[in-house]
Design an enzyme around this catalytic site. Structure first.
Site: not given
Ligand SMILES: *Cc1c(COP(=O)(O)O)cnc(C)c1O
Length: 396
Positions: A70-71, A151, A179, A201, A237, A324
């Protein structure tokens, strides 16, 4: 009892996701850029996964770029829109004060380059008003980036309405849907979304893999230079096992969305009702317009960190906000954005549920939080001052 209630930080991988990954960790290990048969098998898997995810988002496969999560997707979406705007002399971006740091810190970087950033208020209920979005648009606005669901406090933004406004005014619209994806139905075309980020995730897929959707006509700026993977927009890759795990997890999550939403919302409401009974407590964020699994409270007179440690001893795994920001002693920028004063923002607790939680667990959590809050207050000098009237209660 061990209860995992930190699903907004990350989720347990589903069996379907693990099973989908295993063949690509064991037998099918070719590089999708190789011309030989093992490479082509990997390449077919890659195309298949892209098509399946595109179908679920309502877009074309070629509009999707796989990222490390996501970041990265947030960074690339915002930088790309900024570069596109800059070329036309447009250097104004609209966002909100309670975005994820992947968005806010990217905007900070652009501000240092001379972009002007308007951060809209999110009000006490944690929701942006579409008319305030419309009112902030200027002739030099190149991008509006507003998260789908927050979030920390779980509030859901009026994304379709904001998308419509952006289209009428010819401004690009990005949404961090990390989210929301897999928890709420998303259709990028119907909702007028030009750029969207998601991360596996957060819906029972593997960590370190995400997707950036960018509609036709949007030129992505490379963050990573190298080979021609992902149409030359993201070198390196491809992480085939993770991509396969993400596609399986996303399909499973979208298929079960209605049923899970019903189940998890009922658990959430039960948990909210139980925690509201604690005196001098307040739910953060709108009670209805919020993610099915999100519960976030402030309790007056206590420290969130102590609360988390004591809950951990009782087997309840929660968070004080986003993963975070925990570890730093600054209060959550999200709680400050909805107007909670510093001392109250410090006493916050986020419990984020999934469809794997049960009613029994919810009842255990209510009892555990009630007990721990009472204990912490019994040893808190701040609480003593509040009770003695030396200080005023902020939360009635
Ligand atoms: C988790 C999260 C991110 C970051 O995603 P990663 O895949 O961990 O990089 C970004 N935005 C929101 C809203 C999140 O919840």
């Amino acid at each position: 009892m061990n209860i995992y209630a930190d699903n907004a930080a990350t989720t347990k991988m589903s069996k379907a996701a693990v099973d989908a990954m295993l063949p690509y960790l064991n037998e099918i290990y070719g590089n999708p850029s190789s011309l030989h048969s093992p490479g082509q098998r990997a390449n077919e898997a890659l195309s298949g996964a892209r098509e399946r995810i595109a179908r679920l988002l309502g877009c074309e496969p070629r509009e999707l770029t796989f990222t490390s999560g996501g970041s990265e997707a947030d960074n690339q979406a915002i930088i790309s829109a900024a570069r596109q705007g800059e070329k036309r002399g447009k250097k104004h971006i609209i966002s909100t004060a309670f975005e994820h740091h992947a968005v806010l810190h990217t905007l900070d970087r652009l501000a240092k380059e001379g972009f002007e950033i308007t951060l809209l208020p999110v009000h006490e209920n944690g929701i942006v008003l579409p008319e305030e979005v419309a009112g902030a648009i200027r002739p030099d606005t190149c991008l509006i980036t507003i998260m789908y669901a927050n979030n920390e406090i779980g509030t859901i933004q009026p994304i379709g309405e904001i998308g419509r406004i952006c289209h009428e005014r010819g401004v690009l619209f990005h949404t961090d849907a990390v989210q929301a994806a897999g928890h709420i139905n998303i259709n990028v075309k119907e909702q007028g979304i030009d750029l969207l980020s998601l991360s596996a995730h957060k819906f029972h897929g593997p960590k370190g893999i995400g997707v950036l959707y960018a509609g036709k006509g949007i030129r992505l700026t490379n963050l990573i230079e190298g080979g021609a993977q992902e149409r030359g927009k993201r070198a390196g890759t491809e992480n085939i096992p993770a991509i396969m795990g993400m596609a399986a997890a996303f399909e499973e999550a979208c298929k079960g969305i209605e049923e899970n939403c019903k189940k998890v919302t009922a658990l959430r409401n039960r948990l909210i009702a139980g925690l509201k009974e604690i005196p001098h407590s307040v739910l953060n964020g709108d009670e209805r317009q919020r993610l099915p699994g999100n519960v976030n409270f402030c309790f007056e007179g206590i420290e969130g960190e102590s609360l988390l440690l004591l809950l951990d001893e009782k087997g309840v795994y929660a968070s004080s906000g986003s993963a975070c920001t925990s570890g730093s002693l600054d209060p959550s920028h999200v709680l400050l954005a909805i107007g909670r004063p510093h001392e109250i923002a410090h006493g916050s607790l986020r419990l984020s549920l999934s469809e794997e939680n049960t009613e029994e667990e919810v009842d255990y959590m209510i009892a555990a939080v009630t007990e721990v809050v009472a204990y912490l207050r019994s040893i808190s000098p701040v609480w003593r001052d509040l009770v003695n009237g030396k200080q005023q209660f902020v939360i009635k």
